[in-house]
Design a protein around this motif. Sequence first.
Motif, PDB file in Angstrom:
ATOM      1  N   PRO A   1       0.814  -1.224   0.000  1.00 36.10           N
ATOM      2  CA  PRO A   1       0.000   0.000   0.000  1.00 36.10           C
ATOM      3  C   PRO A   1       0.848   1.274   0.000  1.00 36.10           C
ATOM      4  N   LEU A   2       2.003   1.230   0.633  1.00 34.88           N
ATOM      5  CA  LEU A   2       2.891   2.397   0.620  1.00 34.88           C
ATOM      6  C   LEU A   2       3.469   2.623  -0.770  1.00 34.88           C
ATOM      7  N   ILE A   3       3.846   1.518  -1.431  1.00 28.85           N
ATOM      8  CA  ILE A   3       4.394   1.616  -2.781  1.00 28.85           C
ATOM      9  C   ILE A   3       3.362   2.219  -3.732  1.00 28.85           C
ATOM     10  N   ALA A   4       2.089   1.944  -3.468  1.00 29.04           N
ATOM     11  CA  ALA A   4       1.020   2.434  -4.342  1.00 29.04           C
ATOM     12  C   ALA A   4       0.814   3.943  -4.240  1.00 29.04           C
ATOM     13  N   GLU A   5       1.299   4.556  -3.158  1.00 27.19           N
ATOM     14  CA  GLU A   5       1.113   6.000  -2.980  1.00 27.19           C
ATOM     15  C   GLU A   5       2.021   6.786  -3.930  1.00 27.19           C
ATOM     16  N   PRO A   6       1.474   7.738  -4.696  1.00 27.27           N
ATOM     17  CA  PRO A   6       2.268   8.464  -5.699  1.00 27.27           C
ATOM     18  C   PRO A   6       3.385   9.325  -5.121  1.00 27.27           C
ATOM     19  N   ASP A   7       3.241   9.767  -3.863  1.00 22.61           N
ATOM     20  CA  ASP A   7       4.279  10.626  -3.292  1.00 22.61           C
ATOM     21  C   ASP A   7       5.252   9.857  -2.400  1.00 22.61           C
ATOM     22  N   VAL A   8       5.209   8.529  -2.458  1.00 23.12           N
ATOM     23  CA  VAL A   8       6.113   7.696  -1.650  1.00 23.12           C
ATOM     24  C   VAL A   8       7.144   7.034  -2.545  1.00 23.12           C
ATOM     25  N   GLU A   9       8.397   7.131  -2.157  1.00 19.84           N
ATOM     26  CA  GLU A   9       9.485   6.399  -2.820  1.00 19.84           C
ATOM     27  C   GLU A   9      10.002   5.371  -1.813  1.00 19.84           C
ATOM     28  N   LEU A  10       9.643   4.118  -2.026  1.00 18.23           N
ATOM     29  CA  LEU A  10      10.032   3.064  -1.102  1.00 18.23           C
ATOM     30  C   LEU A  10      11.155   2.234  -1.701  1.00 18.23           C
ATOM     31  N   THR A  11      12.214   2.059  -0.924  1.00 16.95           N
ATOM     32  CA  THR A  11      13.385   1.306  -1.365  1.00 16.95           C
ATOM     33  C   THR A  11      13.656   0.165  -0.402  1.00 16.95           C
ATOM     34  N   PHE A  12      13.843  -1.047  -0.923  1.00 17.31           N
ATOM     35  CA  PHE A  12      14.335  -2.157  -0.111  1.00 17.31           C
ATOM     36  C   PHE A  12      15.849  -2.049  -0.041  1.00 17.31           C
ATOM     37  N   ILE A  13      16.364  -1.866   1.163  1.00 22.47           N
ATOM     38  CA  ILE A  13      17.814  -1.708   1.344  1.00 22.47           C
ATOM     39  C   ILE A  13      18.451  -3.092   1.390  1.00 22.47           C
ATOM     40  N   HIS A  14      19.281  -3.388   0.416  1.00 18.26           N
ATOM     41  CA  HIS A  14      19.895  -4.709   0.292  1.00 18.26           C
ATOM     42  C   HIS A  14      21.116  -4.837   1.192  1.00 18.26           C
ATOM     43  N   PRO A  15      21.450  -6.067   1.565  1.00 15.15           N
ATOM     44  CA  PRO A  15      22.646  -6.291   2.387  1.00 15.15           C
ATOM     45  C   PRO A  15      23.875  -5.642   1.761  1.00 15.15           C
ATOM     46  N   GLY A  16      24.640  -4.970   2.588  1.00 10.57           N
ATOM     47  CA  GLY A  16      25.840  -4.286   2.117  1.00 10.57           C
ATOM     48  C   GLY A  16      25.613  -2.838   1.742  1.00 10.57           C
ATOM     49  N   ASP A  17      24.339  -2.443   1.553  1.00 11.66           N
ATOM     50  CA  ASP A  17      24.031  -1.056   1.209  1.00 11.66           C
ATOM     51  C   ASP A  17      23.856  -0.218   2.471  1.00 11.66           C
ATOM     52  N   VAL A  18      24.124   1.065   2.348  1.00  5.55           N
ATOM     53  CA  VAL A  18      23.947   2.015   3.443  1.00  5.55           C
ATOM     54  C   VAL A  18      22.533   2.581   3.372  1.00  5.55           C
ATOM     55  N   ILE A  19      21.915   2.778   4.520  1.00  2.83           N
ATOM     56  CA  ILE A  19      20.610   3.435   4.541  1.00  2.83           C
ATOM     57  C   ILE A  19      20.826   4.903   4.182  1.00  2.83           C
ATOM     58  N   PRO A  20      20.197   5.390   3.113  1.00  5.28           N
ATOM     59  CA  PRO A  20      20.445   6.770   2.679  1.00  5.28           C
ATOM     60  C   PRO A  20      20.094   7.794   3.749  1.00  5.28           C
ATOM     61  N   ALA A  21      20.894   8.824   3.827  1.00  7.96           N
ATOM     62  CA  ALA A  21      20.640   9.889   4.801  1.00  7.96           C
ATOM     63  C   ALA A  21      19.375  10.667   4.457  1.00  7.96           C
ATOM     64  N   SER A  22      18.911  10.544   3.211  1.00 12.14           N
ATOM     65  CA  SER A  22      17.697  11.249   2.786  1.00 12.14           C
ATOM     66  C   SER A  22      16.423  10.534   3.218  1.00 12.14           C
ATOM     67  N   THR A  23      16.553   9.381   3.851  1.00 11.72           N
ATOM     68  CA  THR A  23      15.390   8.609   4.267  1.00 11.72           C
ATOM     69  C   THR A  23      14.560   9.360   5.307  1.00 11.72           C
ATOM     70  N   ASP A  24      13.252   9.388   5.107  1.00 11.86           N
ATOM     71  CA  ASP A  24      12.339   9.972   6.089  1.00 11.86           C
ATOM     72  C   ASP A  24      11.891   8.932   7.110  1.00 11.86           C
ATOM     73  N   LEU A  25      11.677   7.704   6.656  1.00 11.31           N
ATOM     74  CA  LEU A  25      11.170   6.634   7.519  1.00 11.31           C
ATOM     75  C   LEU A  25      11.933   5.346   7.248  1.00 11.31           C
ATOM     76  N   ILE A  26      12.440   4.733   8.313  1.00 17.34           N
ATOM     77  CA  ILE A  26      13.033   3.404   8.234  1.00 17.34           C
ATOM     78  C   ILE A  26      12.029   2.413   8.797  1.00 17.34           C
ATOM     79  N   ILE A  27      11.796   1.328   8.064  1.00 20.06           N
ATOM     80  CA  ILE A  27      10.914   0.281   8.554  1.00 20.06           C
ATOM     81  C   ILE A  27      11.711  -0.998   8.764  1.00 20.06           C
ATOM     82  N   LEU A  28      11.591  -1.536   9.980  1.00 22.27           N
ATOM     83  CA  LEU A  28      12.128  -2.860  10.290  1.00 22.27           C
ATOM     84  C   LEU A  28      10.992  -3.846  10.105  1.00 22.27           C
ATOM     85  N   PRO A  29      11.066  -4.717   9.107  1.00 24.61           N
ATOM     86  CA  PRO A  29       9.933  -5.574   8.772  1.00 24.61           C
ATOM     87  C   PRO A  29       9.836  -6.813   9.647  1.00 24.61           C
TER      88      PRO A  29
END
Length: 499
Positions: free
Chosen positions: A279-307
Amino acid sequence: MTVAIMFQGTGSDVGKSLLVAGLARALANRGLSVRPFKPQNMSNNAAVTPDGGEIGRAQALQARACRIEPSTDMNPILLKPQTDLGSQVIVQGKIWGNTNTNNYWQKRHELMPIVLESFSRLAKGADIVLVEGAGSPAEINLRSGDIANMGFAEAADIPVILIGDIDRGGVIASIVGTGELIQPQEKKRIKGVLINKFRGDLNLFEPGIRVIEEKSGFPSLGVVPFFKQARKLPDEDAVSVQSKQRPVIKESDKKGLDEKIFISVLLISRISNFDDFDPLIAEPDVELTFIHPGDVIPASTDLIILPGSKATISDLLFLREQGWDIDIAAHVRRGGHVLGICGGYQMMGRMISDPDGIEGDVRSIDGLNLLSVDTVLTSKKTLTKVSGIDHLSGEGVFGYEMHVGITTILSSALHTTAMLNLEGIDDGVCTNGGRISGCYVHGLFSSDSYRSAFLSRIKNREASSVSFENEIDQTLDALAQHIEESVDIDQILILAGYK
């Protein structure tokens, strides 16, 4: 005689689940009573049934396509991987035990009577049962004791349609090769083939269809064009999530995109119930990224979700190995938002204890200390649908809980309040005005009003017009029409014994 037909694939992820869902809705639209069935599934993306059991998410979606409630008989055996070699085994909706790969393959033939029992019960009163296989029947090293593909088709005495995925290439060889590898009596059971995910000019593939029919002996029942709207429907396998290499948003890229809400979901190794984020991905003003192992969480992130996680303690260790705990701490210091769902909620607390070794040898581990809660893992599993309100906004929420463990708020907790009220009982916790929060409820964001209120706490925005639940049904109807236009459904009904 049971009217049924089984759909097997030349490999995993060829689109069996989606085709069965589309065919189910198409037949339901024709007025038939349809039931989906998958003897054995392997997925950490599960759904709760009304009777308090669990099945694979794909079968729950297929039930919705049939316009019926899901039941545990639709997926009697569900394997939920906890390690590379071990899984939790769910039998008819309840925990049967934990097993390693070798032990399960040695004992799985014992489960065939249970599978046939569920199939027989499900078929009563149905016009047709659509059965989905798992993996490929050409995995002949796994044929002994098979309950997922030809082993089940033979035991239930039902015909088979073979599905090949042209998008991945080699579809002619995969179909012809499957026919050559299986036993002659199994090959006779295959009554036709479907080519899935086709792109381009169908006229150019006509010679390929003739080769498939001549070399395999399987008649073509249709070529299904690539269905772009499939991304709007829940994925079942983490493989599909892991393959979505969404671009990481860098700080420089955010210039001029101040209206966007950037969400980072941590792709932990045993992620579960990842359709929470559709449902978040479906929102037009939301950019949701799955952070893959080895990647850094971008400093531009507004919300981090621990699934959610099928192995909370090992995934917390995995999270720390990636250095994500450091990124999360920096994000919180900058005033960012963090949400934990189920296993992610447990990770956000002060400590997780596992006194009975439910998840393995590690009996306790320090959490991320973002919330003043402690969790004790227990053998009893909570499986229930829930509804209630969000304390901060007063908006309604609905979803389901699927977890082991009891989480309690510490007596020393300050500035901590309940996140939700579920039918008169407080659930979850939040602090800092909801900036840091966690709960056990999966499917939270399917509630349009709650999703809008939650996102508005992160950034001022106008409520979108997205109606997520309606969109799923509209997509299923579009998929059904897509199948009607490309598949010989009447012939499939004849093969199944309906006509």
